[in-house]
Design an enzyme around this catalytic site. Structure first.
Site, PDB file in Angstrom:
ATOM      1  N   SER A  25       5.196 -12.149  -1.312  1.00 40.63           N
ATOM      2  CA  SER A  25       6.194 -11.428  -0.528  1.00 40.63           C
ATOM      3  C   SER A  25       6.580 -12.093   0.783  1.00 40.63           C
ATOM      4  O   SER A  25       7.561 -11.689   1.409  1.00 40.63           O
ATOM      5  CB  SER A  25       5.709 -10.000  -0.245  1.00 40.63           C
ATOM      6  OG  SER A  25       5.739  -9.234  -1.418  1.00 40.63           O
TER       7      SER A  25
ATOM      8  N   SER B   4       8.777  -9.043  -0.927  1.00 39.89           N
ATOM      9  CA  SER B   4       9.266  -7.843  -0.269  1.00 39.89           C
ATOM     10  C   SER B   4       9.755  -8.066   1.159  1.00 39.89           C
ATOM     11  O   SER B   4      10.346  -7.175   1.764  1.00 39.89           O
ATOM     12  CB  SER B   4       8.165  -6.776  -0.266  1.00 39.89           C
ATOM     13  OG  SER B   4       6.995  -7.231   0.403  1.00 39.89           O
TER      14      SER B   4
ATOM     15  N   LYS C  11       9.171  -6.329   9.638  1.00 39.87           N
ATOM     16  CA  LYS C  11       9.283  -5.821   8.267  1.00 39.87           C
ATOM     17  C   LYS C  11       9.009  -4.316   8.243  1.00 39.87           C
ATOM     18  O   LYS C  11       8.084  -3.835   8.905  1.00 39.87           O
ATOM     19  CB  LYS C  11       8.268  -6.567   7.391  1.00 39.87           C
ATOM     20  CG  LYS C  11       8.271  -6.178   5.929  1.00 39.87           C
ATOM     21  CD  LYS C  11       7.250  -7.012   5.167  1.00 39.87           C
ATOM     22  CE  LYS C  11       7.272  -6.713   3.676  1.00 39.87           C
ATOM     23  NZ  LYS C  11       6.305  -7.552   2.931  1.00 39.87           N
TER      24      LYS C  11
END
Length: 516
Positions: A211, A187, A112
């Site tokens: 997320s 996210s 990520k």
């Protein structure tokens, strides 16, 4: 170096190819590698160890798939192809010497774009960081490497990881591989999309407002929010790069996303444990799961709540999964645990969540926020304003309510093993570029809903710091994935992960989207 050229060069003349230590016809070799496109990370590692495939071949295959499919979904936004291939070659050389680095030896993974990777641009979706190239890996990246993983590149996120859509000015919009017109979530949306599309085998994510769990739910993959503090966050953005390390924060965590529950457990064992100075004084080990079959588990559940009604198409999938658990012998009890007040715990979570972002308030905004807080109209805006301007004693009281909430849940887990609830009240929704979250609305069969209602179902595990695993349980009438959220006892992360894995045995686990 071009990944497609490397693929061609990996094959010998005369229609033969080397797969591991075995010479196979080129067509058979390509098929052997392709069979692993949607395998779990552990399956890929076992194939490398057996010699069915080399790390270079598997990494090259992933780079080929990224070149072919990533333009449709824009999940992987920074590629480290040369470094990945060099690492893969080193993994193959180590195996030839009889060395084995760890559970993910030679397995390609992505990271990520909120975790710093040494020598690789790390932006957290912020234009101000578009040229930020860290000199040091984040803890989770260093530990992934130590477990043998090959880092392919970085996956897309919203700015500062603060939305359930993965888009930003630096890299643009990420699409859901199940429906390109819809978001993969946020996210960790780019990572979930890459896993679903077969472009990576493992992804470390982070979770403050769902997320990890919401993207896993939207994309039909697995995600685990660990117990608070189990996985160090050093090297994660936010906070800004270079922020000195401190004690574990109140709400956010780091944890894995994958295509199987077994991968989640192996990844958590690799990522967990105290960081640096703390490691001098104590150790962490993953407590065993409480059961070895579904019939061993006593599980509570709720399918819906008046405070945040679940859309009928999502609720239907949850109802089918619950019935499958019942038929498999799990002991099920419907209803919130005794002493749990969903409305109070949700409000406490919102207060603490908004308090995290109080530093963004400018001095000239304070009076305006105070006036808005005084309205006490129940709106998200008023609750945010209160959290940003109230005296510290209000914050301390909220922390006290949070500790009391954890105690209530832990009392429940003395007699129960897990608790099931939705991850979100909707499946993946169409892209919405509206600049203000407060103004966004989500369509459901029962009518439009507030965007920020997405905070409700993930709030309970985050508030209390409890582990929570999201696992795919089926598709809606429109063919969109649905994931159940399995909350477990404090520091007993293996239990919700185990329930997720055993649930797959009765209803099926990950399935790839069409077209990938």
């Amino acid at each position: 170096m071009d990944a497609r050229r490397l693929t061609r060069r990996s094959f010998l003349g005369g229609g033969l190819a080397v797969v591991g230590a075995t010479v196979l016809p080129a067509r058979a070799a390509r098929a052997a590698v392709a069979d692993l496109d949607f395998a779990s990370a552990l399956e890929a590692a076992r194939a490398i160890r057996r010699g069915d495939v080399s790390s270079v071949e598997l990494t090259t295959r992933m780079l080929d798939r990224i070149a072919r499919f990533n333009p449709k979904i824009n999940a992987i936004v920074t590629l480290a192809g040369d470094a990945a291939l060099a690492r893969a070659r080193a993994a193959d050389e180590a195996r030839a010497r009889g060395e084995w680095w760890g559970p993910f030896h030679g397995v390609p993974c992505t990271v990520k774009d909120t975790f710093e990777v040494a020598g690789v641009t790390t932006t957290a979706g912020l234009p101000t960081l578009k040229n930020h190239v860290p000199a040091r890996d984040a803890v989770v990246v260093a530990r992934l490497r130590r477990a043998g993983a090959v880092v392919l590149g970085k996956t897309n996120v919203p700015p500062a990881a603060a939305d359930w859509q993965s888009y930003n000015e630096v890299f643009g919009v990420s699409n859901n591989p199940w429906d390109l017109a819809r978001t993969p979530g946020g996210s960790t949306g780019g990572g979930a999309a890459a896993l679903a599309a077969g472009l990576t085998y493992l992804e470390p994510g982070s979770d403050l407002g769902g997320s990890i769990r919401v993207p896993a739910h939207f994309c039909g993959v697995y995600g685990h929010k660990p117990t608070l503090g189990v996985v160090p966050l050093r090297g994660h953005i936010p906070p800004p790069p270079g922020t000195p390390p401190g004690p574990p924060p109140l709400l956010p965590v780091a944890g894995p996303l994958a295509r199987s529950a077994a991968d989640l457990r192996a990844a958590l064992e690799a990522l967990g444990g105290p960081d640096e100075e703390e490691a001098r004084a104590y150790r962490w080990s993953l407590a065993p799961a409480r059961g070895t079959r579904l019939a061993d588990y006593r599980i509570g559940f709720v399918l819906d709540d008046p405070a945040c009604r679940v859309s009928s198409d999502v609720r239907e999938v949850h109802a089918r999964a619950t019935e499958a658990l019942r038929r498999a012998g799990a002991k099920l009890e419907e209803g919130w645990p005794q002493g749990v007040s969903p409305a109070q715990q949700y409000d406490t979570y919102l207060y603490l969540l908004n308090s995290v972002f109080a530093f963004t308030l400018r001095d000239d905004q304070v009076e305006e926020m105070r006036r808005r807080a005084e309205t006490q109209d129940g709106s998200y805006q008023a609750k945010q304003a209160l959290a940003w301007t109230a005296p510290f004693k209000n914050y301390a009281a909220a922390v006290g309510r949070r500790n009391a909430a954890r105690a209530v849940w832990q009392e429940y887990f003395r007699t129960h093993d897990a608790f099931l609830l939705p991850t979100a009240f909707v499946a993946a929704f169409p892209h919405d570029a509206s600049p203000r979250m407060f103004d966004r609305r989500l369509a459901t069969p029962e009518g439009a809903r507030q965007y920020l209602d997405l905070l409700f179902w993930i709030s309970f595990a985050t508030l209390t710091g409890l582990p929570a695993t999201t696992a795919p349980i089926g598709l809606t009438r429109d063919g969109l994935p649905v994931g159940v959220q399995i909350v477990g006892p404090y520091l007993e992360d293996a239990t919700p992960i185990d329930v997720a894995g055993r649930l797959a045995e009765v209803i099926g686990g990950f399935t790839p989207p069409k077209g990938f």
